[in-house]
Structures are given as C-alpha cells and as structure tokens.
Write a protein that holds these residues in place. Structure first.
Motif, PDB file in Angstrom:
ATOM      1  N   GLU A 108       0.848  -0.748  -0.082  1.00 54.13           N
ATOM      2  CA  GLU A 108       0.237   0.181   0.059  1.00 54.13           C
ATOM      3  C   GLU A 108       0.947   0.956  -0.073  1.00 54.13           C
ATOM      4  N   ALA A 109       1.709   1.512   0.896  1.00 54.58           N
ATOM      5  CA  ALA A 109       2.475   2.860   0.840  1.00 54.58           C
ATOM      6  C   ALA A 109       3.935   2.524   0.048  1.00 54.58           C
ATOM      7  N   GLU A 110       4.140   1.951  -1.235  1.00 53.73           N
ATOM      8  CA  GLU A 110       4.231   1.842  -2.550  1.00 53.73           C
ATOM      9  C   GLU A 110       3.402   2.290  -3.638  1.00 53.73           C
ATOM     10  N   LEU A 111       2.169   2.241  -3.089  1.00 50.82           N
ATOM     11  CA  LEU A 111       1.437   3.129  -4.108  1.00 50.82           C
ATOM     12  C   LEU A 111       1.360   4.030  -4.114  1.00 50.82           C
ATOM     13  N   GLU A 112       1.631   5.671  -2.920  1.00 50.47           N
ATOM     14  CA  GLU A 112       2.079   7.023  -3.450  1.00 50.47           C
ATOM     15  C   GLU A 112       3.200   6.680  -3.862  1.00 50.47           C
ATOM     16  N   GLY A 113       4.257   5.322  -4.174  1.00 47.01           N
ATOM     17  CA  GLY A 113       5.500   6.253  -4.872  1.00 47.01           C
ATOM     18  C   GLY A 113       4.390   6.782  -6.759  1.00 47.01           C
ATOM     19  N   LEU A 114       4.048   5.244  -7.038  1.00 46.97           N
ATOM     20  CA  LEU A 114       3.090   4.718  -7.904  1.00 46.97           C
ATOM     21  C   LEU A 114       3.057   6.813  -8.600  1.00 46.97           C
ATOM     22  N   GLU A 115       1.666   7.071  -7.865  1.00 53.20           N
ATOM     23  CA  GLU A 115       1.228   8.777  -7.498  1.00 53.20           C
ATOM     24  C   GLU A 115       2.700  10.074  -7.993  1.00 53.20           C
ATOM     25  N   GLU A 116       3.655   9.951  -7.840  1.00 52.64           N
ATOM     26  CA  GLU A 116       3.965  10.457  -7.504  1.00 52.64           C
ATOM     27  C   GLU A 116       4.648  10.770  -8.974  1.00 52.64           C
ATOM     28  N   LEU A 117       5.237   9.627  -9.041  1.00 52.91           N
ATOM     29  CA  LEU A 117       5.633   9.227 -10.733  1.00 52.91           C
ATOM     30  C   LEU A 117       4.712   9.776 -11.714  1.00 52.91           C
ATOM     31  N   LYS A 118       3.505   9.241 -11.530  1.00 53.59           N
ATOM     32  CA  LYS A 118       2.423   9.435 -12.923  1.00 53.59           C
ATOM     33  C   LYS A 118       2.760  11.098 -12.476  1.00 53.59           C
ATOM     34  N   ARG A 119       2.415  11.721 -11.565  1.00 51.90           N
ATOM     35  CA  ARG A 119       2.299  12.962 -11.733  1.00 51.90           C
ATOM     36  C   ARG A 119       4.121  13.370 -12.443  1.00 51.90           C
ATOM     37  N   ARG A 120       4.757  13.056 -11.446  1.00 57.29           N
ATOM     38  CA  ARG A 120       6.498  13.232 -12.797  1.00 57.29           C
ATOM     39  C   ARG A 120       6.169  13.432 -13.825  1.00 57.29           C
ATOM     40  N   GLY A 121       5.692  12.360 -14.627  1.00 60.63           N
ATOM     41  CA  GLY A 121       5.989  11.490 -15.877  1.00 60.63           C
ATOM     42  C   GLY A 121       4.708  12.779 -16.261  1.00 60.63           C
ATOM     43  N   ASP A 122       3.159  13.738 -16.059  1.00 60.88           N
ATOM     44  CA  ASP A 122       2.391  14.350 -16.523  1.00 60.88           C
ATOM     45  C   ASP A 122       2.784  15.524 -17.146  1.00 60.88           C
ATOM     46  N   ALA A 123       3.910  16.019 -16.053  1.00 58.11           N
ATOM     47  CA  ALA A 123       3.930  17.449 -15.855  1.00 58.11           C
ATOM     48  C   ALA A 123       5.489  17.238 -16.263  1.00 58.11           C
ATOM     49  N   ASN A 124       6.234  16.100 -17.085  1.00 56.07           N
ATOM     50  CA  ASN A 124       7.199  16.283 -18.338  1.00 56.07           C
ATOM     51  C   ASN A 124       6.782  15.728 -19.896  1.00 56.07           C
ATOM     52  N   GLY A 125       5.319  15.788 -19.589  1.00 53.68           N
ATOM     53  CA  GLY A 125       4.699  15.020 -20.681  1.00 53.68           C
ATOM     54  C   GLY A 125       5.023  13.556 -21.379  1.00 53.68           C
ATOM     55  N   VAL A 126       5.126  13.037 -20.441  1.00 50.39           N
ATOM     56  CA  VAL A 126       5.470  11.484 -20.979  1.00 50.39           C
ATOM     57  C   VAL A 126       4.655  10.097 -20.604  1.00 50.39           C
ATOM     58  N   GLU A 127       3.966   9.891 -21.187  1.00 49.58           N
ATOM     59  CA  GLU A 127       3.077   9.166 -21.234  1.00 49.58           C
ATOM     60  C   GLU A 127       3.271   7.765 -20.202  1.00 49.58           C
ATOM     61  N   LEU A 128       2.453   8.011 -19.399  1.00 49.70           N
ATOM     62  CA  LEU A 128       1.830   6.360 -18.276  1.00 49.70           C
ATOM     63  C   LEU A 128       0.683   6.455 -18.296  1.00 49.70           C
ATOM     64  N   VAL A 129       0.310   4.734 -18.262  1.00 52.08           N
ATOM     65  CA  VAL A 129      -0.807   4.177 -18.515  1.00 52.08           C
ATOM     66  C   VAL A 129      -0.934   3.663 -17.085  1.00 52.08           C
ATOM     67  N   TRP A 130      -2.210   4.024 -16.416  1.00 54.72           N
ATOM     68  CA  TRP A 130      -2.558   2.967 -15.258  1.00 54.72           C
ATOM     69  C   TRP A 130      -3.292   1.770 -15.165  1.00 54.72           C
ATOM     70  N   MET A 131      -2.446   0.311 -14.876  1.00 59.09           N
ATOM     71  CA  MET A 131      -2.941  -0.881 -15.167  1.00 59.09           C
ATOM     72  C   MET A 131      -3.184  -1.746 -14.236  1.00 59.09           C
ATOM     73  N   ASP A 132      -4.798  -1.632 -13.694  1.00 61.15           N
ATOM     74  CA  ASP A 132      -4.775  -2.722 -12.964  1.00 61.15           C
ATOM     75  C   ASP A 132      -4.167  -4.322 -12.499  1.00 61.15           C
ATOM     76  N   GLU A 133      -4.697  -5.686 -11.990  1.00 62.18           N
ATOM     77  CA  GLU A 133      -4.399  -6.851 -11.713  1.00 62.18           C
ATOM     78  C   GLU A 133      -4.043  -7.250 -13.639  1.00 62.18           C
ATOM     79  N   GLU A 134      -5.248  -6.802 -13.447  1.00 59.65           N
ATOM     80  CA  GLU A 134      -5.704  -7.587 -15.199  1.00 59.65           C
ATOM     81  C   GLU A 134      -5.189  -7.045 -16.044  1.00 59.65           C
ATOM     82  N   GLN A 135      -5.020  -6.151 -15.909  1.00 60.69           N
ATOM     83  CA  GLN A 135      -4.788  -5.304 -17.140  1.00 60.69           C
ATOM     84  C   GLN A 135      -2.816  -5.570 -17.646  1.00 60.69           C
TER      85      GLN A 135
END
Length: 429
Positions: A108-135
């Motif tokens: 659970e704690a590392e999900l916050e790290g993923l959220e931060e990476l997504k924010r940085r990716g968005d700010a940098n104009g880099v495509e990042l896609v959220w995926m659930d376990e099935e995806q």
C-alpha cells in the motif's frame, strides 16, 4: 574558426579537441560537425577503441523520463532523448526492442510512490498508463504488483555498443578524426600535451567520464566536486528469454540516484537483473586489482569514509544494502519480489561490470543528481553526465553545443539567461 595544418607527426592543430570517445564525446562531435561543416574536429581516447567504459557497459535501456522533477535537465533530456535516440536507431537500421516497462508496487505504501511518478510523468509530458492487475497480466502474466502498476510504452532497449559504433562511423565519414591510445596529460594555454604529442586547439571539450573532474580542475572548473565511482553489475537469467516479457522496475527511492534491482529486457529479448550500485574503491575498479591507482584509492576511501561517518543522504544504509548484493542469493531474492514465479536456479553468471561516475559535492556531501556543465570561452567540461546519460545524449549534445556557442560569442551579444531556471546548470560567464 580556421583549422591549421600539422607541424610534424607529434603536433596537431584543430578547431575542436574533444577528450573521450564515449557516448557524450561521440554525440558532441556529431553535433559540432553538424553546425560547423568546415571545422576540424579531433576526438582523443585513452583506450584502443570507443565506448570502453560506461557507454559500452550500459544497460541499453532508453528511459522515458518520468522519474525526474520537471525543473531538471534530466527530465527534459530523457524525454527528448528517448524520442531522438529511437529515431536515430530507426533511421540507421539499428536494433531496438520496444518492450515497454512496468513499475510495480509491493504494498500500500508504495502506491504513493507510483502516484508521484505519474505526477512527474504528466508534468514532463511523458506517457504513463495506469494498469490494474488484470491489465498487467496482459502485458506480462508473470509480473506481480499490489493492486495496480504504471506502464511506460515508450521505454525500449537498444544495443549501446552498436549505437556508439554507428556514431563513430558517422563522425569518421564526416571527417572527424579519432586518435586512440592517446592520453591527455596537461595543457598550457590552448595546447594539450598527450602521450603522443601536442594538440593545439581553438576550443576544448572535456567528456572524459570518470576523469572529467580531474581534467576540469586543471582548467579551474568543478573545484567543489569530485567523482565517486559506483560499480554496477547485472546477472543474466540464462534459463530462457520468455519468463519475463517486459522491463520490470520497483518503486524507487527518489531521494537517491539509483533505481533498485530490476528486470531488464535486452535488445535480443534476453533477461537480466540488476544493477548493483556498490561503492568502488578506485575509478576503474572493475575486477581484482585491475587498473589500481593508489592516489585514487586514498582519495575515494577518504570521501566514502566521510560519507559513512556523517551518513550523508543515508549513505551508510545504502552502502551496506549494496554490499549485500554481492551474494548471488540475496541479489536474486530482490528480483523475485516482482514476479509470480521464476527459477532461482536459472540465473547464469554475473555480466561484465560497469562503473558509474557519480559526482559528489565535497562541500555539502550530496550526490549531484542532475547534469553539471562548466566552461568558458576556451573550454567546456561535462562534469556530471548522470544516468540516464545514454538516453539523454543527443539532446544533451545540442545543449553543450549551444553553451559553447554562447561562451564564444562576444559578451555584449550573449543572450541574457538571468531569468532562465536550469537546475544545477553551472556554466561560467
């Protein structure tokens, strides 16, 4: 500038002298030639061929550019470099494996790290896609993550040696001269003394990697910095190429420059885990006492002991954690957390090690995590070609050439950059 002729076999006069034939020296030579078709350019290299150190021992991953804060040079150069290097490989028929990358969470704690990476990716104009376990399973059914993961479709792998060889061929074809087995020793005014004679230059570019700081100090630059070497080793998964289908990375600790043990898919679809980031004891401390230099050993051990004593940037825990990776069992164990099933006995031997030249600020005892460039109207010094420098190399070369042009321009016509924020940019005026 105007080039001159030779005054004998041990004397050479050129417009641009570049020290180092790694990825930085090669791309800077290419960019200078593109801008100045008639300039004489010479690249000197102490080894017998190009890319003998970090550039040729690189993982080959073209990173996408979402790890870094948007105000850093790394963020910009990684994003642009991924696109530029991909185009370069395609245009020149070089191998590229568009395998993508999954960044997975362990809890659970590392999900916050993923959220931060997504924010940085968005700010940098880099495509990042959220995926659930099935995806995630649709990308790689063997990857394990907690609830969700991030997928980077633009991450890919190339053969770094093949890329460097192509750059060397292109430069040579465009009349860039290479002098191998040529060691920079010292300089006086605009004359560099090497073990094979004197080279007079109009402008010098220091892209010497592990020794860039030493050369810069002789020109009066980078005095507050020194290079601390870290040894990176990968371990090949020899059983097959199919148990892992994509690059798989853990959520990193963004407070240090290392991304943790991860799975890398190489250009031929092989699988390896790594790298380590073990503090080395001298600059080219690859194996045994190979290339041992007492002076380097004393200086580096001094700074590493100081980092341990003061525990700067949690160096103590970092060093001990990295040293534990010398154990093959522990090393493999770190990778198994990211997959559902893998044969721990399927790993082969450790691959050829590389040394990462990491710049240390001697005053603050901080590892510098962005590019550092210092220079003036006579020389420019690439002090910190920090990872992922291979990915960044093409746009970074443009940046270096821009700075050289700016420094050579008369002071009255230099562009005013007082309002431009460039993180860790330290180029003299």
């Amino acid at each position: 500038m105007k080039s001159g002729g030779e005054k004998g076999s041990r004397y050479k006069k050129v417009d641009y002298l570049i020290i180092g034939a790694g990825i930085m020296g090669l791309t800077i030579a290419r960019e200078l030639r593109r801008r100045e078709p008639s300039a004489s350019i010479c690249v000197i290299e102490k080894e017998t061929q190009i890319a003998m150190h970090a550039s040729g021992r690189n993982s080959g991953v073209l990173h996408a550019g979402f790890y870094y804060s948007a105000d850093s040079l790394k963020a910009r150069f990684t994003r642009d470099g991924n696109r530029a290097m991909t185009r370069y490989c395609e245009e020149n028929g070089l191998k590229i494996n568009r395998c993508g990358k999954l960044i997975v969470a362990a809890n659970e704690a590392e999900l916050e790290g993923l959220e931060e990476l997504k924010r940085r990716g968005d700010a940098n104009g880099v495509e990042l896609v959220w995926m659930d376990e099935e995806q995630v399973r649709s990308v790689d059914p063997n990857v394990s993550t907690f609830r969700k993961a991030l997928y980077s479709p633009s991450t890919s792998s190339v053969d770094p040696v093949e890329v460097c060889q192509q750059l060397k061929w292109e430069n040579s074809h465009n009349n860039v001269e290479f002098r191998f087995n040529t060691v920079y020793l010292k300089h006086q005014d605009n004359r560099a003394t090497t073990n094979r004679g004197i080279i007079e230059y109009g402008y010098l570019v220091n892209a010497a990697g592990l020794y860039a700081d030493k050369i810069a100090h002789r020109y009066g630059f980078g005095k507050k910095y020194t290079i601390i070497p870290f040894k990176g080793i990968y371990l090949k998964y020899a059983k097959n190429k199919t148990d892992v289908r994509t690059n798989v990375y853990p959520v990193p600790n963004l407070g240090n420059p290392f991304l943790g043990v991860h799975f890398t898919k190489t250009v031929d679809d092989s699988v390896k885990i790594g790298p380590t980031a073990i503090p080395a004891l001298w600059r080219e401390n690859y194996a045994g006492l190979q290339r041992f230099k007492l002076g380097e050993f004393v200086q580096i051990v001094y700074y590493e002991a100081k980092l341990l004593w003061k525990n700067a940037f949690h160096f103590r825990s970092l060093a001990f954690a990295e040293l534990r990776k010398i154990s093959k069992k522990n090393f493999i164990g770190l990778s198994l957390r990211m997959v559902k099933e893998l044969d721990a006995g399927g790993f082969g031997s450790f691959l050829r090690p590389g040394i990462r030249a990491q710049l240390l600020n001697k005053e603050t005892l901080e590892l510098v995590q962005d590019f550092v460039l210092e220079g003036d109207s006579r020389s420019m010094h690439v002090l910190n070609a920090v990872s992922p420098a291979f990915t960044c190399s093409l746009p970074f070369a443009e940046y270096v050439a821009d700075e050289i042009a700016r420094q050579q321009a008369p002071a009255a016509v230099r562009p005013d950059r007082s309002n431009v924020k460039i993180y860790k940019r330290s180029v003299g005026t």
